[in-house]
Motif scaffolding. Sequence first.
Motif, PDB file in Angstrom:
ATOM      1  N   GLY B 144     -13.041  -0.225   3.068  1.00 25.27           N
ATOM      2  CA  GLY B 144     -12.247  -0.141   1.841  1.00 25.27           C
ATOM      3  C   GLY B 144     -12.860  -0.947   0.709  1.00 25.27           C
ATOM      4  N   GLN B 145     -13.265  -2.181   1.011  1.00 25.28           N
ATOM      5  CA  GLN B 145     -13.784  -2.994  -0.098  1.00 25.28           C
ATOM      6  C   GLN B 145     -15.147  -2.503  -0.557  1.00 25.28           C
ATOM      7  OE1 GLN B 145     -16.349  -5.422  -0.099  1.00 25.28           O
ATOM      8  NE2 GLN B 145     -16.906  -5.433   2.086  1.00 25.28           N
ATOM      9  N   TRP B 149     -15.920  -1.230  -4.317  1.00 19.35           N
ATOM     10  CA  TRP B 149     -16.959  -1.875  -5.100  1.00 19.35           C
ATOM     11  C   TRP B 149     -17.968  -0.868  -5.629  1.00 19.35           C
ATOM     12  CZ3 TRP B 149     -15.767  -6.255  -6.895  1.00 19.35           C
ATOM     13  CH2 TRP B 149     -16.707  -7.037  -7.544  1.00 19.35           C
ATOM     14  N   ARG B 150     -18.206   0.139  -4.825  1.00 20.57           N
ATOM     15  CA  ARG B 150     -19.150   1.188  -5.284  1.00 20.57           C
ATOM     16  C   ARG B 150     -18.385   2.457  -5.538  1.00 20.57           C
ATOM     17  NH1 ARG B 150     -23.919  -0.264  -1.128  1.00 20.57           N
ATOM     18  NH2 ARG B 150     -23.999  -2.449  -1.738  1.00 20.57           N
ATOM     19  N   TRP B 154     -21.935   7.735  -3.120  1.00 19.25           N
ATOM     20  CA  TRP B 154     -21.865   8.626  -1.958  1.00 19.25           C
ATOM     21  C   TRP B 154     -21.131   7.962  -0.812  1.00 19.25           C
ATOM     22  CZ3 TRP B 154     -23.855   7.170   2.691  1.00 19.25           C
ATOM     23  CH2 TRP B 154     -24.773   6.128   2.675  1.00 19.25           C
ATOM     24  N   PHE B 155     -21.300   6.621  -0.720  1.00 19.72           N
ATOM     25  CA  PHE B 155     -20.594   5.910   0.341  1.00 19.72           C
ATOM     26  C   PHE B 155     -19.085   6.024   0.161  1.00 19.72           C
ATOM     27  CE2 PHE B 155     -18.431   2.281   2.155  1.00 19.72           C
ATOM     28  CZ  PHE B 155     -18.974   2.205   3.421  1.00 19.72           C
ATOM     29  N   ASP B 156     -18.651   5.843  -1.076  1.00 19.73           N
ATOM     30  CA  ASP B 156     -17.223   5.945  -1.389  1.00 19.73           C
ATOM     31  C   ASP B 156     -16.690   7.325  -1.024  1.00 19.73           C
ATOM     32  OD1 ASP B 156     -14.701   5.526  -2.336  1.00 19.73           O
ATOM     33  OD2 ASP B 156     -15.235   5.903  -4.429  1.00 19.73           O
ATOM     34  N   ASN B 157     -17.373   8.340  -1.491  1.00 20.54           N
ATOM     35  CA  ASN B 157     -16.893   9.699  -1.232  1.00 20.54           C
ATOM     36  C   ASN B 157     -16.869  10.010   0.256  1.00 20.54           C
ATOM     37  OD1 ASN B 157     -16.518  10.242  -3.927  1.00 20.54           O
ATOM     38  ND2 ASN B 157     -18.632  10.975  -4.194  1.00 20.54           N
ATOM     39  N   SER B 236      -6.280  -1.450  -3.825  1.00 25.23           N
ATOM     40  CA  SER B 236      -5.893  -2.722  -4.436  1.00 25.23           C
ATOM     41  C   SER B 236      -7.088  -3.465  -5.010  1.00 25.23           C
ATOM     42  CB  SER B 236      -5.095  -3.589  -3.459  1.00 25.23           C
ATOM     43  OG  SER B 236      -5.790  -3.728  -2.265  1.00 25.23           O
ATOM     44  N   LEU B 237      -8.255  -3.237  -4.406  1.00 22.88           N
ATOM     45  CA  LEU B 237      -9.443  -3.894  -4.968  1.00 22.88           C
ATOM     46  C   LEU B 237      -9.808  -3.277  -6.314  1.00 22.88           C
ATOM     47  CD1 LEU B 237     -11.496  -6.073  -4.464  1.00 22.88           C
ATOM     48  CD2 LEU B 237     -12.926  -4.437  -3.272  1.00 22.88           C
ATOM     49  N   ILE B 238      -9.682  -1.951  -6.385  1.00 21.08           N
ATOM     50  CA  ILE B 238      -9.974  -1.286  -7.654  1.00 21.08           C
ATOM     51  C   ILE B 238      -9.059  -1.838  -8.751  1.00 21.08           C
ATOM     52  CG2 ILE B 238      -9.723   0.909  -8.875  1.00 21.08           C
ATOM     53  CD1 ILE B 238     -10.863   2.281  -6.425  1.00 21.08           C
TER      54      ILE B 238
END
Lengths: 312, 347, 548
Positions: B144-145, B149-150, B154-157, B236-238
């Motif tokens: 999640g974090q 952060w990114r 591609w990692f997020d998606n 929540s980090l966003i």
Amino acid sequence: MSITEQTTDAKSAGARPLASAKKLTRARRRQRLQEFWAAFRQSRTGMLGLVILVIFIGLALAAPWIADESLLDPTKVHNTLNAPPSWEHPLGTDPLGRSVLVMLMWGARVSLTVGIAATVMSVLIGTVFGLLAGHFIGWRSSVLMRIVDFFLVIPSLLLAIVLASVLQRGLLTLIIAIGAASWAGTARLVRSQTLSIETRGYVKRATALGAGHAHIMGKHVLPGVMPLVLTSTSLAIGSAINAEATLSFLGIGSGDTSWGAMLQTALSSGAATAGYWWMVFPPGVAIVVVVLAFTLVGRAVESIVNPKLRGR
Amino acid sequence: MSETELIQMSETPGVVDGETSTRSSTYLRYVANKLVGVAISLILVVLMSFFAFRILPGDPVASLTRGRPVLGPQLAQLKKEFGLDQPLWTQFVIYLEHLFQGDLGESYTYRAPVSDLIMDYLFPTLLLTTVSAAIAITLGLWVGQRAAWRRGSWFDNLSTGTALVFWSMPTFWFGLILLLIFAGMLHILPAGGMVTPGANLTGFPYLWDLIRHLALPVATMVAVSYAQYSLIMRASLIEEMSSDYLTTARAKGLTDDAVRRRHAVPNALLPTVTIVFLQIGGLIAGAVTVETVFSWPGLGFLTFQALSGPDLPLLQGTFVVFSSIIILTNFAADLVYRAIDPRVTTA
Amino acid sequence: MNPFTMLNQASFDLAQIQYESLVMPTAPDGADGPGLAEKWTVDGNTWTFELRPDLKWSDGEDLTAEDVAWNYNTIMTNPKLAISNGNLGDNLASVTAVDEDTVEIVTETPQAINPGKLYIVPKHIWADMESPETYENTEDVVGSGPFVMSAYSRGVSAHMKANPYNWRGAPKLDGIEVISYKNKDAEVLALKSGEIDWSNRLTASQFDSLAGAANIEPVETGGGRYLGLSMNVGSTTLDGTPMGDGAAVLQDVVVRKAIRQALDTQQLVDKVLNGHGWTGPEILGPPTKPYYSDYEDIVDPYSPDAANEALDNAGYTKGADGYRMDKEGKPINLRLTFDGSGAAEPQIASFIEPWLKEIGIKVTLMPQSIDQRDQERHSGNYDLTLNGWGNPIDPDYMLYINTCGSRAPAADGAGNGSADNWCDPEFDELYKQQHVELDQDKRTKLVQDALSIHYEAAVVAVLYYPAALQAYRTDRIAHVTKIQNDFTAYQTFHDLTLVSQEEGTSSSSSSGEGASWPWIVAIAALVVVAGIVTIVVIRRRQTATDRE
């Protein structure tokens, strides 16, 4: 103060008291809807989910015209039992010789009906409870919240199982069991939202002007909590579909052909170990795809309603 | 996956109910308030455990003797032994008396004290759920974090997509597929149970055996549940990252990594941790299907079994224990949240 | 595993290998054969059993007629210990140890059933207990069977060690592991991978899939169980008071016969059982030799046309929707209740609904939990219901549950032991006669006459008799002796005993072969009523030490 309240405060910071002219209201609503749609179309994943849902719901509605109901009657079909996929039966046949594809289509009707109806029920109960618990203060709120907390505490699966065993088996029972076991979360959500909305100026002004409880809740608070409720609805449908499958797996389904019931048949008849993958995969994949689609739509709606999350 | 999990997930941003007291001077009053709530919930649980299951259809005596040659006098004797020939009210008084002495009665089907049964089955369930929860939380928070952060990478998606797909699966179905692959086709993991029966292993071989048996059920529970932690952490980090103080921190010349580790992540952890606490109860209940699929000798499956009959003393016992665990963890979650809420401690 | 108070199937399964009775079921058809008693004689009410000489318990103490007499007298006098086997003490007047090796059982009235079927537990362990009804009996069990429990982990497994004093000789295998599986698929996978070596109560699909697997031998034996469509003939309590809410139209035997004639039961055997079973007219199926009969001269063969004609002639006219109405002109709509949690019954229900539609009878499917289904059946609240019974090898109990006297004492259905709440004095008379008839041919005739009456009354449409399906690993088990199967567990354990025995007696070279295997294991799996599955591992003595 919670994060929800923070964010929704931020969102509605620019909101003005509602204009009294109905026409104006309607026009504004239409405009808002258009804006909403425009925003929704921006979300690729949301659109993907929507397209999937339209296809599935369309197939479910059209099932009687595509494949006659008699194809589900084991006395009328005379195919090879447990046959692997072929041109004639693209997803093979089940232990009674019925086409898995046909059952999948008919099963969609039950799974979607249960998913949607149970969620509507749970959201209705949850919203009413949450509104009342948030609006009233003192002992009435305490009593309501005690009830809500209690339902949160009881393992929902256990509650659903008990309800499903007590009532006469059937679609309605399944809907009630899943709905009644899952409303408490919505109630909490709505309550905290109600609390935050009621601290706002326009609600306080309305109270000062002598508006009744019903007026405040119906005209001011409800419109404020609706976006949040809608968001949670589309997410909850997915888990209601999953709950139906789980209850069927545990042997307390409705008795109709649903995706959950298909999986249960596949498992209890030993199809899984016999290597009849075409009975295990299609219903499971269908559940995953539809639940995912509802979730994608829900997230897209959420990010529009809650602009801080946009783009996530 | 249970329904409440989902609702709670959609509740992501709003973890606590909106009670507005924030001053530490009100903390004690808050605790007292919550304690009263806990007491009321516990009393309700005890009441409900007795009366709710009595409406379950089925005659325990008839169910127990199903399919076996029995005669009338045997049935009557059993009914007497179970106390089912007494009026409901008398049964309730007896139940309360025993409960206060810590006696949960004797199971109809197992013919053994319910407290013994629960002691036997509690550990496997706790082992399964705590190991799964620990892995799911660690994995979820890390993914999640990183995804937050990114954002948009591609990692997020990929990670968000994967999490959502796993989250959409019916737990039992995913478990069964793992079972078919790893135990059925590859033969590399056992098909069920907690230890290899009769092997009488000790020390490291025992541990290794246990891990092999844990692998599939834990993988199933982790896969289906890590998504919510990861999505909550990400969200929540966003949110945290758009805060002004991070810009300040960056302006002070801190590296991105330092900003993340020292400021953003700790703050974003708060709502996530609370959700985690609230989920523990649900996690235990969610073990029912996993325990069924993997023949795990746990409390969830025991409860499910007790519904048939119905085995009233066993049902009452497991229900009281289950619900108490959930009530107490929720209470702990409330306290912890109040205690670590920066708006409380810095006030 | 208290043999006096146990109720769940797992306990019975475990008791069966630990304790023996005077007479025991014997291959191939499960008829009464010598057990602890070598031979026995009957004279009117008096049964005299001659015990084998020098019987010993697993702790080395002598097993004498005194032990046997104590067991019988205990269940006759202490109701708290008559929970599990009270039915065996029902008709007994006295049981005495005549001398060390002779037991005399006197019954109150003559009976055809051999009374020597009670599991005998050691008096020297049990007699001095303060409250034997609460003793769990899971550690260091003393018994007389081939294996006794030495360790137990609740809900997980039980370890059974060989009893060197068993009268057949010490088992060749060191021990048996009984393992609990909650998921049948996992159990079959475990069998395939060699984790376990024996599994039973398989479904047809699992059985068929195992047929081609390497090193696995599927075993199909006759089952003594029937599954039928019970029709509410108009339920009454013991004193004849009507109870329940059964549809009035079913009280007409013409309707019941028409319904029975509309069911293509062979199709159920072919599709639901994948052919692993039989169909037949009455509650005792082909495996129940010698009592089975096809009742050729009275059977109505499957024919929807004939059923339609009978209903037409009886005045049940069809409405515009194609469904028939009763004689008052109200539409007929019958509820069909069944156990919705398993695989077979929902499938069968989906056949019955369209079949009855063919003859203009509307059916509403009502899946229930098995507990609810039984409760409603006991109180007569059903029209049609799927109902199955497994019978011991002797037909007495199957007839008994159809006598007037087995009906419910009161309208709440509590204590109802009746299969279908049916009552016919003529049937009862034949039941009583066969109950005391010691001549096999005469008794067979009486049983068949009774069942002819039962057939003519069309109380239940028998759908099928499923075969008992098991499988074992051929790389572990050399040979299996099939016994006509009923309660699968019962047989399996005796099978297992025989397996180990025959392995041992075949020749000493088999142990030479055995040495080439890392360890030899035989496993039996038992699905318990509650859905728990158990498995047994037998380990060869020498090899157990090899592994250390």
